[in-house]
Scaffold this active site. Sequence first.
Site, PDB file in Angstrom:
ATOM      1  N   ARG A 296      26.482   6.512  93.721  1.00 16.98           N
ATOM      2  CA  ARG A 296      25.590   7.555  94.273  1.00 16.98           C
ATOM      3  C   ARG A 296      24.603   7.010  95.299  1.00 16.98           C
ATOM      4  O   ARG A 296      23.528   7.554  95.503  1.00 16.98           O
ATOM      5  CB  ARG A 296      24.810   8.250  93.163  1.00 16.98           C
ATOM      6  CG  ARG A 296      25.682   9.011  92.228  1.00 16.98           C
ATOM      7  CD  ARG A 296      24.904   9.963  91.365  1.00 16.98           C
ATOM      8  NE  ARG A 296      25.773  10.481  90.332  1.00 16.98           N
ATOM      9  CZ  ARG A 296      25.987   9.866  89.179  1.00 16.98           C
ATOM     10  NH1 ARG A 296      25.376   8.743  88.896  1.00 16.98           N
ATOM     11  NH2 ARG A 296      26.811  10.388  88.305  1.00 16.98           N
ATOM     12  N   LYS A 318      23.866   8.864 110.660  1.00 19.70           N
ATOM     13  CA  LYS A 318      25.161   9.546 110.495  1.00 19.70           C
ATOM     14  C   LYS A 318      26.226   8.505 110.167  1.00 19.70           C
ATOM     15  O   LYS A 318      26.350   7.500 110.865  1.00 19.70           O
ATOM     16  CB  LYS A 318      25.558  10.272 111.799  1.00 19.70           C
ATOM     17  CG  LYS A 318      24.794  11.542 112.003  1.00 19.70           C
ATOM     18  CD  LYS A 318      25.507  12.562 112.868  1.00 19.70           C
ATOM     19  CE  LYS A 318      26.034  12.081 114.180  1.00 19.70           C
ATOM     20  NZ  LYS A 318      26.700  13.110 114.965  1.00 19.70           N
ATOM     21  N   GLU A 360      26.745   4.347 127.407  1.00 18.57           N
ATOM     22  CA  GLU A 360      25.776   4.933 126.473  1.00 18.57           C
ATOM     23  C   GLU A 360      24.342   4.598 126.876  1.00 18.57           C
ATOM     24  O   GLU A 360      23.435   5.408 126.693  1.00 18.57           O
ATOM     25  CB  GLU A 360      26.037   4.431 125.041  1.00 18.57           C
ATOM     26  CG  GLU A 360      27.408   4.763 124.485  1.00 18.57           C
ATOM     27  CD  GLU A 360      27.660   6.271 124.305  1.00 18.57           C
ATOM     28  OE1 GLU A 360      26.693   7.026 124.114  1.00 18.57           O
ATOM     29  OE2 GLU A 360      28.836   6.676 124.355  1.00 18.57           O
ATOM     30  N   LYS A 395      17.195   7.164 121.625  1.00 18.63           N
ATOM     31  CA  LYS A 395      17.964   7.670 120.480  1.00 18.63           C
ATOM     32  C   LYS A 395      17.017   7.990 119.316  1.00 18.63           C
ATOM     33  O   LYS A 395      17.139   9.024 118.658  1.00 18.63           O
ATOM     34  CB  LYS A 395      19.017   6.637 120.064  1.00 18.63           C
ATOM     35  CG  LYS A 395      19.715   6.964 118.757  1.00 18.63           C
ATOM     36  CD  LYS A 395      21.078   7.556 118.900  1.00 18.63           C
ATOM     37  CE  LYS A 395      21.591   8.138 117.586  1.00 18.63           C
ATOM     38  NZ  LYS A 395      22.999   8.119 117.382  1.00 18.63           N
ATOM     39  N   GLU A 405      20.879  16.918 112.456  1.00 21.61           N
ATOM     40  CA  GLU A 405      21.749  17.453 113.504  1.00 21.61           C
ATOM     41  C   GLU A 405      21.831  18.979 113.487  1.00 21.61           C
ATOM     42  O   GLU A 405      22.911  19.551 113.413  1.00 21.61           O
ATOM     43  CB  GLU A 405      23.159  16.860 113.371  1.00 21.61           C
ATOM     44  CG  GLU A 405      23.936  16.954 114.662  1.00 21.61           C
ATOM     45  CD  GLU A 405      25.239  16.177 114.624  1.00 21.61           C
ATOM     46  OE1 GLU A 405      25.782  16.003 113.539  1.00 21.61           O
ATOM     47  OE2 GLU A 405      25.692  15.777 115.729  1.00 21.61           O
ATOM     48  N   ASN A 413      25.160  14.507 123.130  1.00 17.76           N
ATOM     49  CA  ASN A 413      26.538  14.779 123.544  1.00 17.76           C
ATOM     50  C   ASN A 413      26.690  14.949 125.048  1.00 17.76           C
ATOM     51  O   ASN A 413      27.710  15.459 125.505  1.00 17.76           O
ATOM     52  CB  ASN A 413      27.072  16.026 122.836  1.00 17.76           C
ATOM     53  CG  ASN A 413      27.327  15.741 121.379  1.00 17.76           C
ATOM     54  OD1 ASN A 413      27.532  14.591 121.007  1.00 17.76           O
ATOM     55  ND2 ASN A 413      27.284  16.771 120.558  1.00 17.76           N
ATOM     56  N   HIS A 416      30.067  14.697 126.708  1.00 21.24           N
ATOM     57  CA  HIS A 416      31.114  14.767 125.690  1.00 21.24           C
ATOM     58  C   HIS A 416      32.014  15.991 125.818  1.00 21.24           C
ATOM     59  O   HIS A 416      33.174  15.937 125.435  1.00 21.24           O
ATOM     60  CB  HIS A 416      30.517  14.723 124.283  1.00 21.24           C
ATOM     61  CG  HIS A 416      30.067  13.351 123.898  1.00 21.24           C
ATOM     62  ND1 HIS A 416      29.107  12.676 124.604  1.00 21.24           N
ATOM     63  CD2 HIS A 416      30.461  12.516 122.913  1.00 21.24           C
ATOM     64  CE1 HIS A 416      28.915  11.487 124.064  1.00 21.24           C
ATOM     65  NE2 HIS A 416      29.736  11.364 123.038  1.00 21.24           N
ATOM     66  N   HIS A 420      35.383  14.484 125.974  1.00 20.14           N
ATOM     67  CA  HIS A 420      36.258  14.548 124.799  1.00 20.14           C
ATOM     68  C   HIS A 420      37.614  15.131 125.170  1.00 20.14           C
ATOM     69  O   HIS A 420      38.658  14.659 124.709  1.00 20.14           O
ATOM     70  CB  HIS A 420      35.586  15.367 123.696  1.00 20.14           C
ATOM     71  CG  HIS A 420      36.364  15.362 122.422  1.00 20.14           C
ATOM     72  ND1 HIS A 420      36.616  14.205 121.719  1.00 20.14           N
ATOM     73  CD2 HIS A 420      36.989  16.350 121.745  1.00 20.14           C
ATOM     74  CE1 HIS A 420      37.355  14.487 120.665  1.00 20.14           C
ATOM     75  NE2 HIS A 420      37.598  15.782 120.652  1.00 20.14           N
ATOM     76  N   HIS A 432      36.246   5.611 125.072  1.00 15.25           N
ATOM     77  CA  HIS A 432      35.197   6.595 124.877  1.00 15.25           C
ATOM     78  C   HIS A 432      34.149   6.514 126.003  1.00 15.25           C
ATOM     79  O   HIS A 432      33.768   7.523 126.600  1.00 15.25           O
ATOM     80  CB  HIS A 432      34.547   6.372 123.513  1.00 15.25           C
ATOM     81  CG  HIS A 432      33.487   7.366 123.193  1.00 15.25           C
ATOM     82  ND1 HIS A 432      33.763   8.692 122.961  1.00 15.25           N
ATOM     83  CD2 HIS A 432      32.135   7.237 123.092  1.00 15.25           C
ATOM     84  CE1 HIS A 432      32.634   9.340 122.712  1.00 15.25           C
ATOM     85  NE2 HIS A 432      31.634   8.468 122.788  1.00 15.25           N
TER      86      HIS A 432
END
Length: 529
Positions: A296, A318, A360, A395, A405, A413, A416, A420, A432
Amino acid sequence: MEVSEWANVVITGFMGTGKSEVGLEVARRLGREFVDMDALIEQRVGMAIPEIFAKRGEGFFRQQERELCQELAERRGLVIATGGGALIPVENRRVLGKSGLLVCLTCDVREILRRLAQAEDRPLLDVADRRERIATLLAERREAYSRIPHQIDATGLTVEEVAERVIKLLKSEAAVERIAVRTPTGGYEVHLGRGLLARVGELAFQQGLRGRVALVTNPTVGDLYAPTVVVSLQKAGFEPTICQVPDGEAYKTLDTVRSLYDQFIEGGLDRYGAVLALGGGVIGDLAGFAAATYMRGVPLVQLPTTLLAMVDASIGGKVAVDHPQGKNLIGAFKQPEMVLVDPLALATLDEAEMRSGWAEVIKAGVIGSPNLFKHLEGRGDKLLLSTLAEAVRVKVAVVEEDPYERGRRAVLNLGHTFGHALEVLSGFTLRHGEAVSVGMMAATRTAVALGLCDETVEGRLAAILQRFGLPTHYEGYEPREVWEAMATDKKRRGKKLRFVLPRAIGQVVVTDEVSKATVLEVLEKLRER
Ligand SMILES: NC(=O)c1ccc[n+]([C@@H]2O[C@H](COP(=O)([O-])OP(=O)(O)OC[C@H]3O[C@@H](n4cnc5c(N)ncnc54)[C@H](O)[C@@H]3O)[C@@H](O)[C@H]2O)c1
């Protein structure tokens, strides 16, 4: 800020720029051991350099240099003056760059000539026209010297003045910067500093972690950095177990997580231990997901080793694994206890991965930092601690505002929506970072077409992406196909197409008010024929 005692200081530059004198002075002031590579080679071979060149040839000398670079890179806390040609081979730069701070001294040609006028011990200047020889050698080496992250112009300066500058640089670059991240459950810090991987144990201990820990990594990164991390953990009283998973996005799956649980159990990891993720974004996501769910939840430490993971994936909590139906479909929020960013790890990252990471960093500038963007425009691809720190701050600001989020994180994004689709169409052969690069161009062009931002933004973005070797156009697909790929992906998830568009450098908006006609027009313009 605290100064790391750890990193070597490596001083290089063309002959006559004062490397040895400056190195000696820096070592004296810092109370460190000084190594003059040329002198050490002379001593070991038992001949002066002109004699080595004459009797054994330049190739032999360069081989001695190569071996010495390897040897010195294993040591720490040194001040090293290299020979003028020692760091011309990229491999030597990489090897020594991994061990600390590289500084290149420069000087204008007239001053070099003046300084070398009487020199008898320079085999490369054993020619009739010294001025021409120096100019030719300098031209040959300019490119390699310019690759060294820090340059100090020693023209007109005394040895003491140059040493002063080197030490100032060391203090700012070997410093550890800490950036606090507030989270709903408390917070953690991102530490940035050269040599931090050798201090993981000490910092984890200060953080209150104890006992058995699992160091999750893959063979690529593990071979390079796990021994350093393990030694530092053991020194601080931890009992580390290395848990390996295969390298690659293909292994970011629940099956791999299951193999990690097995390894955790085997290593005796209990609820009071911790998981340390040593690697790129794939390892961070995998180990993070395992840490979020094992018993857990056990504490997690992120040790990112790619540029992308340093400025993006390791921060924000994340964590996820992929599902055959899509990337990152199974995940959790798992805030780390701390993130340790050691830029020295980037010395071994291949160029394509670095480029992907730069996309990035540039993205961070466009989203939230005009200063970072300007800095990148001015300094090119020299990786400074302050550059990394600023990208991290962008960030951090976004994830602090939107930890789960639900809104603001969408700005991350940028690039993206278009990117993508291009990744999907290429069957993920497009990297990417490259996809994000073209995607950022598309977003900016869309913003210009909608009158949201000025054309100069587009020009500045294109120039900077090109400078970092990133693509600004795409090839191979009809605009209609790209549109379909964008729309299908969203339709499948029952969502509207969302665009992140720049208003200016450092400011973006999120909108779903972009027509198909505008998108097709933009895609047409970005298509390479
Ligand atoms: N959690 C998040 O918020 C978040 C954000 C962005 C991306 N991601 C995820 O990150 C992943 C991409 O991460 P990535 O770009 O770091 O790729 P990666 O983790 O696959 O690393 C790229 C390659 O570089 C190797 N490598 C890593 N560090 C190295 C080093 N110092 N020297 C030599 N080789 C090294 C790796 O073994 C790998 O082969 C994706 O799965 C993506 O979904 C997550």
